[in-house]
Design a protein around this motif. Structure first.
Motif, mmCIF file in Angstrom:
data_model
loop_
_atom_site.group_PDB
_atom_site.id
_atom_site.type_symbol
_atom_site.label_atom_id
_atom_site.label_comp_id
_atom_site.label_asym_id
_atom_site.label_seq_id
_atom_site.Cartn_x
_atom_site.Cartn_y
_atom_site.Cartn_z
ATOM 1 N N GLN A 14 7.043 -28.556 -29.772
ATOM 2 C CA GLN A 14 7.483 -29.846 -29.121
ATOM 3 C C GLN A 14 7.193 -30.991 -29.984
ATOM 4 O OE1 GLN A 14 5.732 -27.410 -27.882
ATOM 5 N NE2 GLN A 14 7.279 -26.331 -26.492
ATOM 6 N N THR A 19 15.394 -31.850 -31.127
ATOM 7 C CA THR A 19 16.634 -32.363 -30.148
ATOM 8 C C THR A 19 17.217 -33.080 -30.916
ATOM 9 O OG1 THR A 19 14.838 -32.344 -28.344
ATOM 10 C CG2 THR A 19 17.082 -32.992 -27.901
ATOM 11 N N GLU A 36 17.269 -25.464 -25.146
ATOM 12 C CA GLU A 36 16.331 -24.737 -24.883
ATOM 13 C C GLU A 36 16.294 -23.624 -23.831
ATOM 14 O OE1 GLU A 36 12.101 -26.472 -25.018
ATOM 15 O OE2 GLU A 36 12.922 -28.152 -25.863
ATOM 16 N N GLU A 39 12.930 -22.068 -21.974
ATOM 17 C CA GLU A 39 11.745 -22.701 -21.582
ATOM 18 C C GLU A 39 11.196 -22.469 -20.175
ATOM 19 O OE1 GLU A 39 12.172 -26.997 -21.716
ATOM 20 O OE2 GLU A 39 14.348 -26.948 -20.885
ATOM 21 N N PRO A 47 10.825 -25.579 -16.719
ATOM 22 C CA PRO A 47 10.033 -25.730 -17.817
ATOM 23 C C PRO A 47 8.396 -25.924 -17.420
ATOM 24 C CG PRO A 47 11.847 -27.401 -17.813
ATOM 25 C CD PRO A 47 11.849 -26.464 -16.448
ATOM 26 N N PRO A 48 7.575 -25.900 -18.293
ATOM 27 C CA PRO A 48 6.288 -26.158 -18.125
ATOM 28 C C PRO A 48 6.115 -27.413 -17.488
ATOM 29 C CG PRO A 48 6.411 -24.928 -20.209
ATOM 30 C CD PRO A 48 7.907 -25.378 -19.856
ATOM 31 N N TRP A 53 0.310 -27.810 -19.525
ATOM 32 C CA TRP A 53 -0.116 -27.964 -21.147
ATOM 33 C C TRP A 53 -1.571 -28.164 -21.069
ATOM 34 C CZ3 TRP A 53 3.283 -26.596 -24.465
ATOM 35 C CH2 TRP A 53 4.462 -26.613 -24.350
ATOM 36 N N LYS A 103 17.573 -23.163 -29.313
ATOM 37 C CA LYS A 103 16.168 -23.652 -29.714
ATOM 38 C C LYS A 103 15.064 -23.030 -29.228
ATOM 39 C CE LYS A 103 15.201 -28.002 -28.469
ATOM 40 N NZ LYS A 103 14.499 -29.407 -28.464
ATOM 41 N N MET A 105 10.710 -22.664 -29.013
ATOM 42 C CA MET A 105 9.481 -23.161 -29.218
ATOM 43 C C MET A 105 8.728 -21.962 -29.171
ATOM 44 S SD MET A 105 10.179 -26.402 -29.586
ATOM 45 C CE MET A 105 10.683 -27.945 -28.639
ATOM 46 N N GLN A 108 7.428 -20.458 -25.978
ATOM 47 C CA GLN A 108 8.386 -19.611 -25.360
ATOM 48 C C GLN A 108 8.698 -18.100 -25.730
ATOM 49 O OE1 GLN A 108 11.498 -22.316 -25.967
ATOM 50 N NE2 GLN A 108 10.567 -24.052 -24.836
ATOM 51 N N TRP A 163 11.644 -37.267 -22.236
ATOM 52 C CA TRP A 163 11.347 -36.348 -23.375
ATOM 53 C C TRP A 163 12.608 -36.794 -24.525
ATOM 54 C CZ3 TRP A 163 7.795 -32.995 -23.960
ATOM 55 C CH2 TRP A 163 6.715 -32.612 -22.829
ATOM 56 N N VAL A 164 13.185 -37.643 -24.110
ATOM 57 C CA VAL A 164 14.300 -37.982 -25.007
ATOM 58 C C VAL A 164 15.073 -39.404 -24.612
ATOM 59 C CG1 VAL A 164 16.400 -37.042 -23.343
ATOM 60 C CG2 VAL A 164 16.656 -36.708 -25.871
ATOM 61 N N THR A 173 17.352 -35.030 -19.193
ATOM 62 C CA THR A 173 15.644 -35.311 -19.123
ATOM 63 C C THR A 173 15.695 -36.866 -19.754
ATOM 64 O OG1 THR A 173 15.679 -34.251 -21.358
ATOM 65 C CG2 THR A 173 14.990 -32.889 -19.504
HETATM 66 O O1 LIG Z 1 6.866 -29.348 -21.045
HETATM 67 C C1 LIG Z 1 8.503 -29.212 -20.599
HETATM 68 C C2 LIG Z 1 9.458 -29.358 -21.562
HETATM 69 O O2 LIG Z 1 9.441 -30.543 -22.158
HETATM 70 C C3 LIG Z 1 10.453 -30.734 -23.243
HETATM 71 O O3 LIG Z 1 11.761 -29.909 -23.059
HETATM 72 C C4 LIG Z 1 12.542 -31.095 -22.270
HETATM 73 O O4 LIG Z 1 13.021 -32.123 -23.159
HETATM 74 C C5 LIG Z 1 14.008 -31.311 -24.257
HETATM 75 C C6 LIG Z 1 14.519 -32.305 -24.928
HETATM 76 O O5 LIG Z 1 15.307 -33.182 -24.068
HETATM 77 C C7 LIG Z 1 14.858 -30.555 -23.237
HETATM 78 O O6 LIG Z 1 15.859 -29.852 -24.385
HETATM 79 C C8 LIG Z 1 14.373 -29.658 -22.227
HETATM 80 O O7 LIG Z 1 15.354 -28.813 -21.576
HETATM 81 C C9 LIG Z 1 13.547 -30.363 -21.235
HETATM 82 O O8 LIG Z 1 13.045 -29.506 -20.234
HETATM 83 C C10 LIG Z 1 9.993 -29.582 -24.439
HETATM 84 O O9 LIG Z 1 10.991 -29.548 -25.515
HETATM 85 C C11 LIG Z 1 10.019 -28.158 -23.917
HETATM 86 O O10 LIG Z 1 9.601 -27.301 -25.039
HETATM 87 C C12 LIG Z 1 9.087 -28.203 -22.695
HETATM 88 O O11 LIG Z 1 9.097 -26.802 -21.919
#
Ligand SMILES: OC[C@H]1O[C@H](O[C@H]2O[C@H](CO)[C@@H](O)[C@H](O)[C@H]2O)[C@H](O)[C@@H](O)[C@@H]1O
Ligand code: PPS
Length: 280
Positions: A14, A19, A36, A39, A47-48, A53, A103, A105, A108, A163-164, A173
């Motif tokens: 992360q 991205t 992703e 995830e 996602p988590p 975390w 992608k 991580m 995952q 996150w972006v 996101t």
């Molecule tokens: O902890 C939650 C997740 O946070 C990030 O993912 C989020 O942002 C990413 C980039 O925009 C997007 O690809 C992803 O779908 C979103 O959930 C992190 O990159 C994840 O690994 C994590 O699970």
């Protein structure tokens, strides 16, 4: 099921710049639709959450850390069959020319292996990836040498859930709003926890590539953000795709003066209290 002629997997942790790379590749229209895909947790289909975390947080002030995390949202278990899971991922990630991108991580990888066991792929990560894609992918490893910056970036994201920064508004996101960022706070213990997690992920990728005798295409964060278009072009070339399709960066940098100040404070705290500062 979608036919995949060629595949690549961007392997990362992360906040490593992953991205920016996958959004640039996706914008070409010929390099798959790398997202992703691995995830979501099976019990929530999400996602988590921020709390996830910190489920093994052993640093100072655990109540203070928990109070700063973004509140959890409810989800529903993912009840798709393994075959459906595979078909969905291949459909979503493949462009009409048969190129699939995704992608992954390191955190995952157990989820991917678990899903793939339903495809009768009972082995390690490589076996699971081959069973999913049906072809051997090209591997791209994204790394961020400065784990202090990387951890600060993530500590801000888990508080704000932002996150972006996608000026096109095309990312699901995108922004959470300035109020959430106002409520975000520096916390040395929380950043140290994330620095250890992210460094461990990067080390795990290094070990895995060594053990599998794979020499991935390597992308370093500093170089990617210095020259995003040229870096994307070189990845396209390595994939046998047209480098002239590399776009200007489709995402904006999120880090700002506040991030830089937290990094400075964290470096001083890390020196004083022995918190992680490097990825090794
Ligand atoms: O902890 C939650 C997740 O946070 C990030 O993912 C989020 O942002 C990413 C980039 O925009 C997007 O690809 C992803 O779908 C979103 O959930 C992190 O990159 C994840 O690994 C994590 O699970
Ligand atoms: N165009 C551009 N220029 C400079 N930096 C950029 C750019 N696009 C993304 N980024 C930075 O990449 C960091 C996010 O990394 P990831 O995409 O791997 O994070 S995620 O976990 O997948 O959400 C995150 O780093 P920080 O700036 O340190 O927060 C993003 O700001």
């Amino acid at each position: 099921m979608t036919a995949v002629n060629q595949a690549y997997l961007v392997c990362a942790s992360q906040r490593s710049g992953s991205t920016l790379l996958v959004a640039s590749l996706a914008a070409t229209g010929v390099a798959g639709r790398p997202a992703e895909y691995f995830e979501d947790l099976p019990d929530t289909g999400l996602p988590p959450q921020s709390q996830d975390w910190f489920s093994d947080y052993a640093g100072p002030d655990p109540d203070g850390v928990r109070a700063l995390l973004h509140p959890a949202v409810a989800g529903r278990p993912d009840e798709r069959s393994a075959q459906r899971w595979r078909d969905d991922i291949l459909d979503a990630g493949t462009t009409p020319n048969g190129v699939w991108g995704g992608k992954l991580m390191w955190n995952q990888t157990p989820l991917l292996i678990e899903h793939a066991s339903g495809l009768d792929a009972n082995g390690g990560l490589r076996t699971a990836i081959r069973a999913l894609l049906g072809v051997e992918p090209t591997y791209i490893l994204v790394n961020r040498d400065d784990v202090a910056e990387q951890a600060v970036s993530m500590w801000r994201a888990v508080q704000t859930q932002t996150w972006v920064d996608d000026p096109s508004g095309g990312s699901p996101t995108v922004t959470a709003g300035a109020d959430r960022d106002d409520a975000a706070r520096y916390h040395a213990g929380a950043i140290a926890h994330l620095a250890a997690e992210l460094a461990a992920q990067q080390q795990a990728w290094d070990r895995w590539f060594r053990d599998e005798a794979i020499d991935p295409i390597r992308v370093e964060f500093a170089e990617l953000v210095r020259a995003p278009q040229a870096t994307t072009a070189s990845v396209l070339t390595a994939l046998g795709l047209d480098p002239d399709l590399a776009p200007p960066p489709p995402l904006k940098r999120q880090g700002d003066g506040r991030s830089a100040e937290w990094v400075r404070r964290y470096r001083a705290d890390a020196e004083a209290y022995g918190y992680p500062l490097t990825r090794n």
